[in-house]
Design an enzyme around this catalytic site. Structure first.
Site, PDB file in Angstrom:
ATOM      1  N   CYS A 126      60.051  32.403  31.552  1.00  0.00           N
ATOM      2  CA  CYS A 126      59.312  33.287  30.661  1.00  0.00           C
ATOM      3  C   CYS A 126      59.986  33.609  29.167  1.00  0.00           C
ATOM      4  O   CYS A 126      59.560  33.823  28.235  1.00  0.00           O
ATOM      5  CB  CYS A 126      59.132  34.688  31.107  1.00  0.00           C
ATOM      6  SG  CYS A 126      58.397  34.905  32.731  1.00  0.00           S
ATOM      7  N   HIS A 266      58.460  40.587  25.982  1.00  0.00           N
ATOM      8  CA  HIS A 266      57.651  39.745  26.892  1.00  0.00           C
ATOM      9  C   HIS A 266      56.679  40.687  27.510  1.00  0.00           C
ATOM     10  O   HIS A 266      57.253  41.975  27.933  1.00  0.00           O
ATOM     11  CB  HIS A 266      58.652  39.125  28.065  1.00  0.00           C
ATOM     12  CG  HIS A 266      57.933  38.302  29.219  1.00  0.00           C
ATOM     13  ND1 HIS A 266      56.984  37.950  28.964  1.00  0.00           N
ATOM     14  CD2 HIS A 266      58.395  38.841  30.458  1.00  0.00           C
ATOM     15  CE1 HIS A 266      56.406  37.419  30.279  1.00  0.00           C
ATOM     16  NE2 HIS A 266      57.433  37.780  31.251  1.00  0.00           N
ATOM     17  N   ASN A 296      50.639  39.108  32.637  1.00  0.00           N
ATOM     18  CA  ASN A 296      51.926  38.409  32.264  1.00  0.00           C
ATOM     19  C   ASN A 296      51.814  36.962  32.043  1.00  0.00           C
ATOM     20  O   ASN A 296      51.279  36.384  33.177  1.00  0.00           O
ATOM     21  CB  ASN A 296      52.975  38.602  33.396  1.00  0.00           C
ATOM     22  CG  ASN A 296      54.102  37.942  33.312  1.00  0.00           C
ATOM     23  OD1 ASN A 296      54.280  36.930  32.487  1.00  0.00           O
ATOM     24  ND2 ASN A 296      55.102  38.179  34.284  1.00  0.00           N
TER      25      ASN A 296
HETATM   26  O1  UT7 Z   1      57.661  37.521  33.808  1.00  0.00           O
HETATM   27  C1  UT7 Z   1      58.319  37.426  35.114  1.00  0.00           C
HETATM   28  C2  UT7 Z   1      59.367  38.688  35.155  1.00  0.00           C
HETATM   29  N1  UT7 Z   1      58.827  39.400  36.321  1.00  0.00           N
HETATM   30  C3  UT7 Z   1      58.601  41.029  36.155  1.00  0.00           C
HETATM   31  O2  UT7 Z   1      59.030  41.537  35.167  1.00  0.00           O
HETATM   32  C4  UT7 Z   1      58.085  41.681  37.338  1.00  0.00           C
HETATM   33  C5  UT7 Z   1      59.005  43.000  37.354  1.00  0.00           C
HETATM   34  N2  UT7 Z   1      58.581  43.763  38.602  1.00  0.00           N
HETATM   35  C6  UT7 Z   1      57.504  44.527  38.466  1.00  0.00           C
HETATM   36  O3  UT7 Z   1      56.804  44.562  37.624  1.00  0.00           O
HETATM   37  C7  UT7 Z   1      57.111  45.252  39.884  1.00  0.00           C
HETATM   38  O4  UT7 Z   1      58.047  45.402  40.612  1.00  0.00           O
HETATM   39  C8  UT7 Z   1      55.758  44.941  40.287  1.00  0.00           C
HETATM   40  C9  UT7 Z   1      54.617  45.208  39.496  1.00  0.00           C
HETATM   41  C10 UT7 Z   1      55.776  43.320  40.903  1.00  0.00           C
HETATM   42  C11 UT7 Z   1      55.590  45.704  41.731  1.00  0.00           C
HETATM   43  O5  UT7 Z   1      55.640  46.969  41.398  1.00  0.00           O
HETATM   44  P1  UT7 Z   1      56.543  48.040  42.373  1.00  0.00           P
HETATM   45  O6  UT7 Z   1      56.445  49.652  41.825  1.00  0.00           O
HETATM   46  O7  UT7 Z   1      58.063  47.410  42.349  1.00  0.00           O
HETATM   47  O8  UT7 Z   1      56.029  47.863  43.801  1.00  0.00           O
HETATM   48  P2  UT7 Z   1      56.973  47.439  45.219  1.00  0.00           P
HETATM   49  O9  UT7 Z   1      56.972  45.935  44.921  1.00  0.00           O
HETATM   50  O10 UT7 Z   1      57.898  48.236  45.293  1.00  0.00           O
HETATM   51  O11 UT7 Z   1      55.668  47.976  46.163  1.00  0.00           O
HETATM   52  C12 UT7 Z   1      55.194  49.081  46.365  1.00  0.00           C
HETATM   53  C13 UT7 Z   1      54.126  49.105  47.462  1.00  0.00           C
HETATM   54  C14 UT7 Z   1      54.305  48.427  48.787  1.00  0.00           C
HETATM   55  O12 UT7 Z   1      54.011  49.028  49.726  1.00  0.00           O
HETATM   56  P3  UT7 Z   1      54.866  49.896  50.492  1.00  0.00           P
HETATM   57  O13 UT7 Z   1      55.752  49.111  51.267  1.00  0.00           O
HETATM   58  O14 UT7 Z   1      55.313  50.877  49.973  1.00  0.00           O
HETATM   59  O15 UT7 Z   1      53.842  50.256  51.923  1.00  0.00           O
HETATM   60  C15 UT7 Z   1      53.663  46.921  48.375  1.00  0.00           C
HETATM   61  O16 UT7 Z   1      53.336  46.489  49.646  1.00  0.00           O
HETATM   62  O17 UT7 Z   1      52.973  48.752  46.736  1.00  0.00           O
HETATM   63  C16 UT7 Z   1      52.472  47.679  47.650  1.00  0.00           C
HETATM   64  N3  UT7 Z   1      51.768  46.581  46.940  1.00  0.00           N
HETATM   65  C17 UT7 Z   1      50.622  46.570  46.451  1.00  0.00           C
HETATM   66  N4  UT7 Z   1      49.578  47.613  46.695  1.00  0.00           N
HETATM   67  C18 UT7 Z   1      48.284  47.365  46.095  1.00  0.00           C
HETATM   68  C19 UT7 Z   1      52.259  45.481  46.359  1.00  0.00           C
HETATM   69  N5  UT7 Z   1      51.270  44.735  45.421  1.00  0.00           N
HETATM   70  C20 UT7 Z   1      50.251  45.649  45.416  1.00  0.00           C
HETATM   71  C21 UT7 Z   1      48.985  45.481  44.935  1.00  0.00           C
HETATM   72  N6  UT7 Z   1      47.927  46.409  45.295  1.00  0.00           N
HETATM   73  N7  UT7 Z   1      48.721  44.616  44.096  1.00  0.00           N
END
Ligand code: UT7
Length: 348
Positions: A126, A266, A296
């Protein structure tokens, strides 16, 4: 690695470099969060509150990355008042190239008809577009080139696992391009800061199809041809990397945040941008944000945001801008520049 715009390795360069043309292209097909609710177990509410994304653009089946790149390139060339024959060099930043080789830049060079231009791809995930600007600055500042086209272009939809809700809601397709030409030192690019931490390459990658894991039935069965991301760890990295990279590039340019009119970050997650703004003590209003409409788009995100803002008349000649990106590698890159262009005409 931190350098000032008109100097390389401590030696004074004969001239500065600046953006003289800018353009972008996003595919017409819009996919909303509600549409994704039908495909995976997710909700508009989850996606909006966790990421700020409401919709994204998705390329058609027959559109490859170079197709998007060419549209953005034509717009940037028109904006600069140049023809493809004027170009000395084409740099394409992309994590979703048309093919492993030849480079996407070569497809662009051919289809644009840029017969005099060298062409290569640059891979910093990115961060590729901002890394590419640093390259263009070095070529133009040193006198090796007079007109460089830098493109950030992606069709991430082609390398996204549409059954994986943790990634498929995040990404989109698009392309942005700029033309870089000489200018008096002290205008245009003021400083760059480039960084990498290869020890954390396991956090964000696409493992299959390269020489480490050549394409095989096994790589397909194990979904290794799709983007993999450890979202939480990348998030933690990003909220530090953005402010650190901004502070480093401003220090190098002898500027403080007060001098900055616009930050162009970004667009990976609105919460990352908010956290970075807070850490810097800067108002969110100084950050150009379009993640709600595009998601993104990796290396396209900074040039698309910059180009849209230009069309809206936000950047004015004399404004100090800071562009900042981070991504797989891990990599990060920032650039401070004094804007020199009058407003681009909105596209029909
Ligand atoms: O350009 C490349 C650089 N990338 C980035 O900058 C990405 C950086 N990371 C992020 O933006 C965030 O970590 C994400 C948006 C990818 C994820 O958000 P988060 O608040 O960190 O969520 P998480 O991964 O901790 O997941 C929280 C919960 C999980 O469920 P449990 O284990 O708490 O029951 C996931 O399974 O949310 C669940 N989950 C979803 N639920 C509904 C993960 N994806 C989804 C979804 N819809 N799409």
């Amino acid at each position: 690695m931190t350098t000032s715009g008109a100097q390389g390795a401590g030696r004074p360069a004969p001239r500065g470099a600046t953006i003289t043309g800018i353009g972008h292209y996003t595919p017409p097909r819009v996919v909303t969060n509600h549409q994704l609710e039908a495909a995976v177990e997710t909700s508009d509410e989850w996606i909006v509150t966790r990421t700020g994304i409401r919709e994204r653009r998705i390329a058609s089946d027959d559109q490859a990355t170079s197709d998007l790149a060419i549209e953005a390139a034509r717009a940037a060339l028109a904006d600069a008042g140049l023809t493809p024959d004027d170009l000395d060099l084409i740099i394409v930043g992309t994590a979703s190239p048309d093919m492993i080789f030849p480079s996407t830049a070569c497809w662009v060079q051919d289809r644009l008809g840029a017969r005099r231009a060298g062409a290569f791809d640059l891979m910093a995930a990115c961060s590729s577009f901002v890394y590419g600007l640093a390259q263009a600055n070095a070529y133009v500042g040193s006198g090796m080139a007079d007109r460089v086209l830098v493109i950030g272009a992606e069709t991430l939809s082609k390398i996204t696992n549409w059954k994986d809700r943790s990634t498929c809601v995040l990404f989109g397709d698009g392309a942005g391009a700029v033309v870089v030409q000489p200018c008096p030192p002290g205008e245009g690019f003021l400083s760059f800061h480039l960084g990498a931490d290869g020890s954390r390459g396991d956090l964000l990658n696409l493992r299959g199809g390269g020489s480490r894991h050549p394409a095989s039935y096994e790589t397909i069965e194990r979904d290794m041809h799709y983007i993999y991301q450890n979202g939480r760890e990348v998030f933690k990295f990003a909220v530090r990397a953005i402010p650190d990279a901004i502070e480093a590039v401003l220090r190098q340019a002898n500027l403080t945040g007060e001098a900055v009119r616009w930050y162009v970050p970004h667009q990976a997650n609105i919460r990352i941008i908010e956290a970075a703004a807070k850490r810097l003590g800067e108002p969110l209003e100084k950050f150009i944000i379009n993640i709600d409409r595009y998601g993104n788009t990796s290396s396209a995100s900074v040039p698309v945001a910059l180009s849209e803002a230009m069309e809206a008349g936000r950047e004015q000649p004399g404004d100090v801008l800071v562009l900042v990106a981070f991504g797989g590698g891990l990599t990060w890159a920032s650039c401070a520049l004094r804007w020199t262009k009058a407003r681009s005409a909105p596209r029909p």
